[in-house]
Design a protein around this motif. Structure first.
Motif, PDB file in Angstrom:
ATOM      1  N   SER A   1       0.869  -1.165   0.000  1.00 21.61           N
ATOM      2  CA  SER A   1       0.000   0.000   0.000  1.00 21.61           C
ATOM      3  C   SER A   1       0.911   1.221   0.000  1.00 21.61           C
ATOM      4  O   SER A   1       2.075   1.128   0.392  1.00 21.61           O
ATOM      5  N   HIS A   2       0.374   2.341  -0.433  1.00 22.14           N
ATOM      6  CA  HIS A   2       1.200   3.550  -0.392  1.00 22.14           C
ATOM      7  C   HIS A   2       0.333   4.776  -0.175  1.00 22.14           C
ATOM      8  O   HIS A   2      -0.886   4.732  -0.322  1.00 22.14           O
ATOM      9  N   ILE A   3       1.012   5.841   0.200  1.00 15.86           N
ATOM     10  CA  ILE A   3       0.407   7.162   0.276  1.00 15.86           C
ATOM     11  C   ILE A   3       1.225   8.030  -0.663  1.00 15.86           C
ATOM     12  O   ILE A   3       2.451   8.075  -0.569  1.00 15.86           O
ATOM     13  N   LEU A   4       0.547   8.672  -1.598  1.00 14.83           N
ATOM     14  CA  LEU A   4       1.195   9.532  -2.593  1.00 14.83           C
ATOM     15  C   LEU A   4       0.764  10.966  -2.358  1.00 14.83           C
ATOM     16  O   LEU A   4      -0.433  11.237  -2.241  1.00 14.83           O
ATOM     17  N   ILE A   5       1.728  11.853  -2.285  1.00 19.24           N
ATOM     18  CA  ILE A   5       1.443  13.287  -2.268  1.00 19.24           C
ATOM     19  C   ILE A   5       2.069  13.867  -3.534  1.00 19.24           C
ATOM     20  O   ILE A   5       3.284  13.794  -3.735  1.00 19.24           O
ATOM     21  N   LYS A   6       1.213  14.403  -4.391  1.00 21.26           N
ATOM     22  CA  LYS A   6       1.712  15.011  -5.634  1.00 21.26           C
ATOM     23  C   LYS A   6       2.159  16.445  -5.367  1.00 21.26           C
ATOM     24  O   LYS A   6       1.749  17.068  -4.390  1.00 21.26           O
ATOM     25  N   HIS A   7       3.001  16.958  -6.278  1.00 28.87           N
ATOM     26  CA  HIS A   7       3.522  18.318  -6.155  1.00 28.87           C
ATOM     27  C   HIS A   7       3.752  18.901  -7.540  1.00 28.87           C
ATOM     28  O   HIS A   7       3.510  18.235  -8.554  1.00 28.87           O
TER      29      HIS A   7
ATOM     30  N   ARG B   1       7.888  20.356  -3.850  1.00 23.73           N
ATOM     31  CA  ARG B   1       8.318  19.008  -3.480  1.00 23.73           C
ATOM     32  C   ARG B   1       8.629  18.981  -1.989  1.00 23.73           C
ATOM     33  O   ARG B   1       8.288  18.037  -1.286  1.00 23.73           O
ATOM     34  N   GLU B   2       9.269  20.047  -1.492  1.00 22.46           N
ATOM     35  CA  GLU B   2       9.643  20.113  -0.079  1.00 22.46           C
ATOM     36  C   GLU B   2       8.410  20.119   0.815  1.00 22.46           C
ATOM     37  O   GLU B   2       8.375  19.468   1.853  1.00 22.46           O
ATOM     38  N   SER B   3       7.396  20.856   0.418  1.00 21.01           N
ATOM     39  CA  SER B   3       6.158  20.928   1.195  1.00 21.01           C
ATOM     40  C   SER B   3       5.435  19.572   1.186  1.00 21.01           C
ATOM     41  O   SER B   3       4.939  19.113   2.220  1.00 21.01           O
ATOM     42  N   ALA B   4       5.395  18.929   0.025  1.00 23.10           N
ATOM     43  CA  ALA B   4       4.766  17.600  -0.079  1.00 23.10           C
ATOM     44  C   ALA B   4       5.503  16.595   0.798  1.00 23.10           C
ATOM     45  O   ALA B   4       4.878  15.810   1.522  1.00 23.10           O
ATOM     46  N   ALA B   5       6.837  16.634   0.768  1.00 20.71           N
ATOM     47  CA  ALA B   5       7.639  15.705   1.566  1.00 20.71           C
ATOM     48  C   ALA B   5       7.456  15.965   3.056  1.00 20.71           C
ATOM     49  O   ALA B   5       7.379  15.025   3.855  1.00 20.71           O
TER      50      ALA B   5
END
Length: 121
Positions: A12-18, A40-44
């Motif tokens: 399973s995964h959680i993806l945050i796009k940027h 990218r920094e904010s998503a991470a």
């Protein structure tokens, strides 16, 4: 059995796009308004905070995926089902195959965005 011999895993995964994601839209953000304005920094950083909540036991992986993941797998608690080598982006696949069952990854970068992976089988 070494990770090189495993034929398939389930994860399973959680993806945050940027803003750097190859597809700047998701089921949660069909117009991509939030995604285009997320670094990218904010998503991470968001993903790291979510990961810490899961590891500490304050939140369940599945619940976090349902609420926050930009992948359509969110509707299944982030479950991608079983997959073999060559079916996922290389960085994602390498980490998924290296994890032990029940283990959560560090943050992974792919063309899709930033992920954390939970190996489930």
């Amino acid at each position: 059995m070494s990770s090189g011999q495993i034929r398939q895993v389930r994860a399973s995964h959680i993806l945050i796009k940027h803003e750097g994601s190859r597809r700047k839209a998701s089921w949660k953000d069909p117009e991509g308004v939030r995604i285009r304005s997320t670094s990218r920094e904010s998503a991470a950083a968001q993903l790291k905070s979510l990961q810490e909540q899961i590891i500490s036991g304050a939140a369940r992986f599945e619940d976090v995926a349902v609420r926050f993941s930009d992948c359509s797998s969110a509707k299944r608690g982030g479950d991608l089902g079983p997959f073999k080598r060559g079916q996922m982006q290389r960085a994602f696949e390498e980490v998924a195959f290296a994890l032990n069952v029940g283990e959560i990854s560090d943050i992974i970068d792919t063309d899709s965005g930033v992920h954390v992976i939970l190996r489930t089988a």
